[in-house]
Design a protein around this motif. Sequence first.
Motif, mmCIF file in Angstrom:
data_model
loop_
_atom_site.group_PDB
_atom_site.id
_atom_site.type_symbol
_atom_site.label_atom_id
_atom_site.label_comp_id
_atom_site.label_asym_id
_atom_site.label_seq_id
_atom_site.Cartn_x
_atom_site.Cartn_y
_atom_site.Cartn_z
ATOM 1 N N GLY A 9 0.824 -1.193 0.000
ATOM 2 C CA GLY A 9 0.000 0.000 0.000
ATOM 3 C C GLY A 9 0.862 1.249 0.000
ATOM 4 O O GLY A 9 2.078 1.177 0.098
ATOM 5 N N ARG A 38 -11.885 -3.987 -1.753
ATOM 6 C CA ARG A 38 -11.527 -2.600 -1.536
ATOM 7 C C ARG A 38 -12.763 -1.780 -1.215
ATOM 8 O O ARG A 38 -13.878 -2.133 -1.611
ATOM 9 C CB ARG A 38 -10.795 -2.010 -2.743
ATOM 10 C CG ARG A 38 -11.608 -1.889 -4.019
ATOM 11 C CD ARG A 38 -10.709 -1.415 -5.167
ATOM 12 N NE ARG A 38 -11.437 -1.295 -6.418
ATOM 13 C CZ ARG A 38 -10.857 -1.051 -7.585
ATOM 14 N NH1 ARG A 38 -9.524 -0.894 -7.653
ATOM 15 N NH2 ARG A 38 -11.582 -0.951 -8.681
ATOM 16 N N THR A 90 -7.954 4.167 -6.078
ATOM 17 C CA THR A 90 -7.714 4.647 -4.726
ATOM 18 C C THR A 90 -8.775 4.113 -3.773
ATOM 19 O O THR A 90 -9.976 4.288 -4.009
ATOM 20 C CB THR A 90 -7.717 6.188 -4.694
ATOM 21 O OG1 THR A 90 -6.625 6.676 -5.478
ATOM 22 C CG2 THR A 90 -7.604 6.704 -3.269
ATOM 23 N N ALA A 92 -9.168 1.746 0.359
ATOM 24 C CA ALA A 92 -8.582 0.873 1.368
ATOM 25 C C ALA A 92 -8.765 -0.554 0.887
ATOM 26 O O ALA A 92 -9.879 -0.938 0.511
ATOM 27 C CB ALA A 92 -9.250 1.080 2.711
ATOM 28 N N TYR A 93 -7.692 -1.311 0.874
ATOM 29 C CA TYR A 93 -7.713 -2.681 0.389
ATOM 30 C C TYR A 93 -7.628 -3.643 1.569
ATOM 31 O O TYR A 93 -6.799 -3.466 2.472
ATOM 32 C CB TYR A 93 -6.558 -2.926 -0.576
ATOM 33 C CG TYR A 93 -6.788 -2.311 -1.941
ATOM 34 C CD1 TYR A 93 -6.757 -0.928 -2.108
ATOM 35 C CD2 TYR A 93 -7.061 -3.096 -3.058
ATOM 36 C CE1 TYR A 93 -6.988 -0.344 -3.341
ATOM 37 C CE2 TYR A 93 -7.288 -2.527 -4.301
ATOM 38 C CZ TYR A 93 -7.254 -1.149 -4.434
ATOM 39 O OH TYR A 93 -7.482 -0.580 -5.676
ATOM 40 N N TYR A 94 -8.454 -4.672 1.521
ATOM 41 C CA TYR A 94 -8.552 -5.641 2.612
ATOM 42 C C TYR A 94 -8.318 -7.052 2.090
ATOM 43 O O TYR A 94 -8.865 -7.444 1.054
ATOM 44 C CB TYR A 94 -9.930 -5.578 3.259
ATOM 45 C CG TYR A 94 -10.259 -4.257 3.903
ATOM 46 C CD1 TYR A 94 -10.791 -3.213 3.160
ATOM 47 C CD2 TYR A 94 -10.020 -4.056 5.266
ATOM 48 C CE1 TYR A 94 -11.082 -1.994 3.751
ATOM 49 C CE2 TYR A 94 -10.314 -2.839 5.865
ATOM 50 C CZ TYR A 94 -10.838 -1.819 5.096
ATOM 51 O OH TYR A 94 -11.130 -0.608 5.697
ATOM 52 N N LYS A 111 -6.450 -6.204 8.342
ATOM 53 C CA LYS A 111 -6.639 -4.763 8.437
ATOM 54 C C LYS A 111 -6.453 -4.139 7.052
ATOM 55 O O LYS A 111 -5.676 -4.618 6.247
ATOM 56 C CB LYS A 111 -5.641 -4.166 9.423
ATOM 57 C CG LYS A 111 -5.908 -4.556 10.866
ATOM 58 C CD LYS A 111 -4.928 -3.856 11.803
ATOM 59 C CE LYS A 111 -5.222 -4.233 13.248
ATOM 60 N NZ LYS A 111 -4.279 -3.569 14.187
ATOM 61 N N GLY A 112 -7.166 -3.071 6.812
ATOM 62 C CA GLY A 112 -7.068 -2.426 5.519
ATOM 63 C C GLY A 112 -5.745 -1.705 5.333
ATOM 64 O O GLY A 112 -5.136 -1.223 6.290
ATOM 65 N N THR A 113 -5.323 -1.643 4.086
ATOM 66 C CA THR A 113 -4.152 -0.855 3.745
ATOM 67 C C THR A 113 -4.565 0.136 2.663
ATOM 68 O O THR A 113 -5.254 -0.231 1.709
ATOM 69 C CB THR A 113 -2.986 -1.734 3.283
ATOM 70 O OG1 THR A 113 -1.826 -0.915 3.066
ATOM 71 C CG2 THR A 113 -3.294 -2.482 1.990
ATOM 72 N N LEU A 114 -4.149 1.371 2.836
ATOM 73 C CA LEU A 114 -4.609 2.419 1.934
ATOM 74 C C LEU A 114 -3.738 2.489 0.686
ATOM 75 O O LEU A 114 -2.514 2.546 0.777
ATOM 76 C CB LEU A 114 -4.599 3.767 2.655
ATOM 77 C CG LEU A 114 -5.186 4.944 1.886
ATOM 78 C CD1 LEU A 114 -6.645 4.703 1.543
ATOM 79 C CD2 LEU A 114 -5.038 6.226 2.699
ATOM 80 N N THR A 116 -3.324 4.918 -2.554
ATOM 81 C CA THR A 116 -3.675 6.223 -3.108
ATOM 82 C C THR A 116 -2.962 6.396 -4.438
ATOM 83 O O THR A 116 -1.729 6.331 -4.500
ATOM 84 C CB THR A 116 -3.272 7.359 -2.161
ATOM 85 O OG1 THR A 116 -3.899 7.160 -0.886
ATOM 86 C CG2 THR A 116 -3.717 8.710 -2.720
#
Length: 119
Positions: A9, A38, A90, A92-94, A111-114, A116
Amino acid sequence: QVQLVVSGGGLVQPGGPLRLSCAASGSIFRINVMGWYRLAPGKQRELVAAITSGGSTHYADSVKGRFTISRDNAKNTVNLQMNSLKPEDTAAYYCNADMYVDSGYGNYWGKGTLVTVSS
């Protein structure tokens, strides 16, 4: 304790690549489907890509030809290689996985990772 640990991320320019990784740990007997979802502001959660233990894959139409999902069954990991990224990626990916663990069968989330995508 069973968990999915996500790495990767960050910020990337349009057209650039990014790689997400997810590692499952704990008392795991078997992992069936692993996938990436996402969630972008103002939008519904979307299944981006999924892969079975046998290697069959599914992709959202919006990422076909640009994203590649892969997994290592021996290491209980799943990766998402994202190429030709667009601003609309763009989100948050889970990481998600259906797993047989010591307490039974369940669906687990990391946990999500952003991610961008911006110049």
